[in-house]
Design an enzyme around this catalytic site. Structure first.
Site, PDB file in Angstrom:
ATOM      1  N   CYS A 255       0.833  -1.205   0.000  1.00 21.59           N
ATOM      2  CA  CYS A 255       0.000   0.000   0.000  1.00 21.59           C
ATOM      3  C   CYS A 255       0.879   1.271   0.000  1.00 21.59           C
ATOM      4  O   CYS A 255       1.503   1.567  -1.015  1.00 21.59           O
ATOM      5  CB  CYS A 255      -0.997  -0.043   1.149  1.00 21.59           C
ATOM      6  SG  CYS A 255      -2.387   1.037   0.871  1.00 21.59           S
TER       7      CYS A 255
ATOM      8  N   ARG B 238      -7.763   2.980   1.370  1.00 16.28           N
ATOM      9  CA  ARG B 238      -7.280   4.184   0.664  1.00 16.28           C
ATOM     10  C   ARG B 238      -6.093   3.817  -0.232  1.00 16.28           C
ATOM     11  O   ARG B 238      -5.044   4.434  -0.210  1.00 16.28           O
ATOM     12  CB  ARG B 238      -6.877   5.275   1.660  1.00 16.28           C
ATOM     13  CG  ARG B 238      -8.066   5.937   2.337  1.00 16.28           C
ATOM     14  CD  ARG B 238      -7.656   6.888   3.438  1.00 16.28           C
ATOM     15  NE  ARG B 238      -7.148   6.170   4.589  1.00 16.28           N
ATOM     16  CZ  ARG B 238      -5.904   6.214   5.035  1.00 16.28           C
ATOM     17  NH1 ARG B 238      -5.011   6.963   4.431  1.00 16.28           N
ATOM     18  NH2 ARG B 238      -5.534   5.514   6.076  1.00 16.28           N
TER      19      ARG B 238
ATOM     20  N   HIS C 242      -3.291  -4.847   1.553  1.00 14.43           N
ATOM     21  CA  HIS C 242      -2.575  -5.123   2.810  1.00 14.43           C
ATOM     22  C   HIS C 242      -2.623  -6.611   3.136  1.00 14.43           C
ATOM     23  O   HIS C 242      -3.565  -7.046   3.828  1.00 14.43           O
ATOM     24  CB  HIS C 242      -3.263  -4.400   3.969  1.00 14.43           C
ATOM     25  CG  HIS C 242      -3.101  -2.929   3.962  1.00 14.43           C
ATOM     26  ND1 HIS C 242      -2.087  -2.287   4.616  1.00 14.43           N
ATOM     27  CD2 HIS C 242      -3.846  -1.956   3.391  1.00 14.43           C
ATOM     28  CE1 HIS C 242      -2.213  -0.980   4.455  1.00 14.43           C
ATOM     29  NE2 HIS C 242      -3.261  -0.757   3.713  1.00 14.43           N
TER      30      HIS C 242
ATOM     31  N   GLU D 172      -0.986  -8.026   5.300  1.00 18.93           N
ATOM     32  CA  GLU D 172      -0.733  -8.145   6.743  1.00 18.93           C
ATOM     33  C   GLU D 172      -1.987  -7.909   7.578  1.00 18.93           C
ATOM     34  O   GLU D 172      -1.967  -8.123   8.781  1.00 18.93           O
ATOM     35  CB  GLU D 172       0.395  -7.186   7.154  1.00 18.93           C
ATOM     36  CG  GLU D 172       0.046  -5.714   7.274  1.00 18.93           C
ATOM     37  CD  GLU D 172      -0.078  -4.958   5.954  1.00 18.93           C
ATOM     38  OE1 GLU D 172      -0.131  -5.592   4.874  1.00 18.93           O
ATOM     39  OE2 GLU D 172      -0.158  -3.716   6.004  1.00 18.93           O
TER      40      GLU D 172
HETATM   41  N1  GLN Z   1      -3.312   6.485   0.978  1.00 25.77           N
HETATM   42  C1  GLN Z   1      -2.094   6.107   1.591  1.00 25.77           C
HETATM   43  C2  GLN Z   1      -0.894   6.824   0.969  1.00 25.77           C
HETATM   44  O1  GLN Z   1      -1.061   7.617   0.121  1.00 25.77           O
HETATM   45  C3  GLN Z   1      -1.859   4.620   1.520  1.00 25.77           C
HETATM   46  C4  GLN Z   1      -2.900   3.926   2.349  1.00 25.77           C
HETATM   47  C5  GLN Z   1      -2.411   2.706   3.051  1.00 25.77           C
HETATM   48  O2  GLN Z   1      -1.225   2.401   3.149  1.00 25.77           O
HETATM   49  N2  GLN Z   1      -3.363   2.015   3.611  1.00 25.77           N
HETATM   50  O3  GLN Z   1       0.207   6.611   1.359  1.00 25.77           O
END
Ligand code: GLN
Length: 188
Positions: free
Chosen positions: A79, A134, A169, A171
């Site tokens: 992510c 996100r 994710h 994890e």
């Molecule tokens: N939106 C986050 C970013 O821009 C990433 C989100 C996440 O790691 N769950 O870094």
């Protein structure tokens, strides 16, 4: 095997728990001296890429981490970690570490409502649990990058040599598939 987990912010403990379930020793990387410890691989967790990058910069960790990856240290970015690795971020002014030849889009599913859970294929393995929060996705990969997962037509996992990036994710589930894949990648 001993794996360093970047522990500046975000979901690092969850990665440590997954790796420890697989019998791997982990340690937390919080500052520059921590990077001098012996490690077989590095994990860049989810969280907020801009915050992690700011702390890395303040701690003078950016160049040393880039050098470790350039020197062949296996790395998994999940992510926000994917965004740290991406060479291009379509909707951000500059790359962070920029070691992986992918173009990513930050907050690609919208901000909060864009969080979802699904099952999909990862590196040919079916029914792997994916959690997106996100999340970014990968808009484009350069030559030499292998696509490992596609969800709704978007690339959400890829590998380039010893660099592995997932938009989701692994994890935050009980599914060890991705971490097992990473361990195999380290051993090869
Ligand atoms: N939106 C986050 C970013 O821009 C990433 C989100 C996440 O790691 N769950 O870094």
């Amino acid at each position: 095997m001993r794996i360093g987990v970047l522990a500046l912010q975000g979901a690092f403990i969850e990665h440590q728990k997954m790796l420890e379930k697989l019998g791997v020793e982990t340690f937390e990387i919080r500052n520059l001296p921590d990077l001098n410890q012996a490690m077989d691989a590095l994990v860049l967790p989810g969280g907020e890429s801009t915050v992690m990058y700011k702390i890395m910069k303040d701690q003078l960790m950016v160049e040393p981490i880039k050098n470790l990856i350039a020197g062949g240290l296996p790395v998994m970015g999940t992510c926000a970690g994917l965004l740290l690795l991406a060479k291009n971020i379509h909707n951000w002014e500059y790359p962070f570490l920029g070691t992986m030849a992918i173009t990513a889009k930050k907050n690609a599913y919208g901000k909060q409502l864009g969080s979802f859970r699904t099952k999909a294929t990862f590196a040919g393995i079916n029914d792997v649990e994916f959690v997106f929060i996100r999340a970014p996705y990968i808009e484009m990969v350069d030559e030499g990058v292998e696509v490992l997962s596609v969800v709704d037509g978007k690339i959400v996992a890829a590998r380039q040599g010893k660099q592995l990036a997932t938009a989701f994710h692994p994890e935050l589930t009980d599914d060890l598939t991705v971490h097992k894949y990473f361990l195999n990648m380290i051993k090869k």
